[in-house]
Design an enzyme around this catalytic site. Structure first.
Site, mmCIF file in Angstrom:
data_model
loop_
_atom_site.group_PDB
_atom_site.id
_atom_site.type_symbol
_atom_site.label_atom_id
_atom_site.label_comp_id
_atom_site.label_asym_id
_atom_site.label_seq_id
_atom_site.Cartn_x
_atom_site.Cartn_y
_atom_site.Cartn_z
ATOM 1 N N TYR A 24 3.201 -62.123 54.153
ATOM 2 C CA TYR A 24 2.209 -61.378 53.655
ATOM 3 C C TYR A 24 3.177 -61.129 52.149
ATOM 4 C CZ TYR A 24 -1.181 -58.452 51.563
ATOM 5 O OH TYR A 24 -1.711 -58.223 50.691
ATOM 6 N N SER A 58 0.882 -57.143 45.538
ATOM 7 C CA SER A 58 0.608 -56.261 46.533
ATOM 8 C C SER A 58 1.572 -55.584 46.177
ATOM 9 C CB SER A 58 0.669 -56.820 47.576
ATOM 10 O OG SER A 58 0.814 -56.220 48.961
HETATM 11 P P1 NAD Z 1 -10.395 -58.586 52.983
HETATM 12 O O1 NAD Z 1 -10.216 -58.910 54.358
HETATM 13 O O2 NAD Z 1 -11.596 -57.458 52.897
HETATM 14 O O3 NAD Z 1 -10.591 -59.449 51.869
HETATM 15 C C1 NAD Z 1 -10.603 -60.506 51.826
HETATM 16 C C2 NAD Z 1 -10.846 -61.337 51.321
HETATM 17 O O4 NAD Z 1 -10.626 -63.051 51.452
HETATM 18 C C3 NAD Z 1 -12.306 -61.932 51.567
HETATM 19 O O5 NAD Z 1 -12.829 -61.885 51.071
HETATM 20 C C4 NAD Z 1 -12.405 -63.002 53.103
HETATM 21 O O6 NAD Z 1 -13.973 -63.761 52.678
HETATM 22 C C5 NAD Z 1 -11.442 -64.011 51.823
HETATM 23 N N1 NAD Z 1 -10.775 -65.218 52.743
HETATM 24 C C6 NAD Z 1 -10.558 -65.119 53.488
HETATM 25 N N2 NAD Z 1 -9.775 -65.586 53.823
HETATM 26 C C7 NAD Z 1 -10.288 -66.978 52.965
HETATM 27 C C8 NAD Z 1 -10.164 -68.695 53.391
HETATM 28 N N3 NAD Z 1 -9.837 -69.075 54.113
HETATM 29 N N4 NAD Z 1 -11.419 -69.030 52.257
HETATM 30 C C9 NAD Z 1 -12.069 -68.306 51.525
HETATM 31 N N5 NAD Z 1 -11.502 -66.982 50.886
HETATM 32 C C10 NAD Z 1 -11.132 -66.197 52.439
HETATM 33 O O7 NAD Z 1 -8.938 -56.921 52.417
HETATM 34 P P2 NAD Z 1 -9.290 -56.473 51.210
HETATM 35 O O8 NAD Z 1 -8.228 -55.689 51.105
HETATM 36 O O9 NAD Z 1 -9.933 -56.603 50.016
HETATM 37 O O10 NAD Z 1 -8.564 -58.038 50.392
HETATM 38 C C11 NAD Z 1 -8.658 -58.466 48.820
HETATM 39 C C12 NAD Z 1 -6.521 -59.080 48.729
HETATM 40 O O11 NAD Z 1 -6.270 -57.708 47.852
HETATM 41 C C13 NAD Z 1 -6.724 -59.966 49.008
HETATM 42 O O12 NAD Z 1 -5.284 -60.633 48.514
HETATM 43 C C14 NAD Z 1 -5.883 -59.040 49.702
HETATM 44 O O13 NAD Z 1 -4.659 -59.206 50.107
HETATM 45 C C15 NAD Z 1 -5.112 -57.657 48.433
HETATM 46 N N6 NAD Z 1 -4.449 -56.893 49.004
HETATM 47 C C16 NAD Z 1 -5.362 -55.384 49.601
HETATM 48 C C17 NAD Z 1 -4.324 -54.657 49.688
HETATM 49 C C18 NAD Z 1 -4.770 -53.388 50.856
HETATM 50 O O14 NAD Z 1 -4.343 -52.095 50.985
HETATM 51 N N7 NAD Z 1 -6.617 -53.836 51.199
HETATM 52 C C19 NAD Z 1 -3.604 -54.000 49.479
HETATM 53 C C20 NAD Z 1 -3.212 -55.380 48.326
HETATM 54 C C21 NAD Z 1 -3.081 -56.090 47.853
#
Ligand code: NAD
Length: 251
Positions: A156, A143
């Site tokens: 986080y 991130s």
């Molecule tokens: P999201 O909440 O849609 O996706 C999170 C995913 O993690 C989901 O598919 C969920 O099922 C899975 N998950 C959560 N807890 C779990 C568990 N206990 N066991 C198995 N799977 C689990 O959000 P996103 O934005 O798609 O996040 C995906 C990744 O990208 C994450 O690591 C997040 O930190 C990272 N990220 C997101 C952003 C953003 O702006 N959205 C920015 C930087 C990094």
């Protein structure tokens, strides 16, 4: 040029593949030719359907990655179905928001466990198999908060900083074994993870004002970066954290 990015016949595990960035990256890998092992807590039937529409195979594995206990089972199911694992995308992650002064131990432990501990032990389990094979790519989802502290998200930020450092540590050990370990640091992307920010008009405006591209990112915006890091195009990249952020870090 085509061959450099071609993933035909490759097998990729994507964690958190049911929603958001994980679903987007799984579809990007399928577009490039890969078959998919889709891991999520609740099942990834929609992603699976879309992967199959692209003519690729998909295995839907339900697993709770808040502890490391299901990792071996996932690896075994992937090997049973496809006989190999070429690509691992450690994407599953959670976020908890609260002021540091009142942040709970539970919110610290749960975030650190899924976002960094699972990333390490999943990589370790897959690397043991990858070392016997020729094609080996691990991509961790970090991130911008690997570089910045964020606001109200101490566990986080710590967990994503750990992912970036872990990416470099594993690359140092495993580059000589032919495993490319790299990371993507997405910027502000419109997914469930950032829903509270987008619903807060003040935060939403201040975030948008700082993004040179003038918009939030989408899951589709990671497709190019994931295919690049999963393909031979990045064979001489090790321990790199690739920022995909519409220019946020340039500001
Ligand atoms: P999201 O909440 O849609 O996706 C999170 C995913 O993690 C989901 O598919 C969920 O099922 C899975 N998950 C959560 N807890 C779990 C568990 N206990 N066991 C198995 N799977 C689990 O959000 P996103 O934005 O798609 O996040 C995906 C990744 O990208 C994450 O690591 C997040 O930190 C990272 N990220 C997101 C952003 C953003 O702006 N959205 C920015 C930087 C990094």
């Amino acid at each position: 040029m085509n061959n450099l990015f071609d993933l035909t016949g490759k097998v990729a595990i994507v964690t958190g593949a049911n929603t958001g960035l994980g679903a987007g990256m799984a579809l990007g890998l399928a577009d490039a030719g890969a078959d998919l092992v889709l891991v999520s807590r609740l099942g990834s039937s929609k992603t699976k359907e879309e992967v199959k529409k692209k003519g690729r195979k998909a295995l839907d594995v339900i697993a709770d990655l808040s502890t490391t206990s299901p990792i071996q089972m996932i690896v075994e199911r992937a090997l049973l179905e496809f006989g190999k694992i070429d690509i691992l995308v450690n994407n599953a992650g959670i976020i908890r928001r609260a002021p540091a002064i009142e942040f709970s131990e539970r919110d610290w432990d749960e975030v650190m466990s899924l976002n960094s501990k699972t990333v390490f032990f999943f990589s370790q389990a897959v690397a043991k198999d990858m070392m016997k094979r020729k094609y080996r790519k691990i991509i961790n989802i970090s991130s911008l908060l690997a570089f910045q502290g964020g606001i109200l998200v101490p566990s986080y930020a710590a967990s994503k900083g750990a992912v970036a450092q872990l990416t470099k540590a594993l690359a140092n050990e495993w580059a000589s074994c032919g495993i490319n370990v790299n990371a993507i640091a997405p910027g502000y992307m419109a997914t469930d993870n950032t829903k509270p920010l987008r619903e807060d008009s003040v935060r939403s405006k201040s975030i948008l004002d700082r993004i040179p591209a003038g918009r939030w990112g989408t899951p589709d915006d990671l497709k190019g970066a994931i295919v690049f890091l999963a393909s031979s195009a990045s064979d001489y990249m090790n321990g790199h954290v690739l920022v995909v952020d519409g220019g946020w870090m340039a500001r």
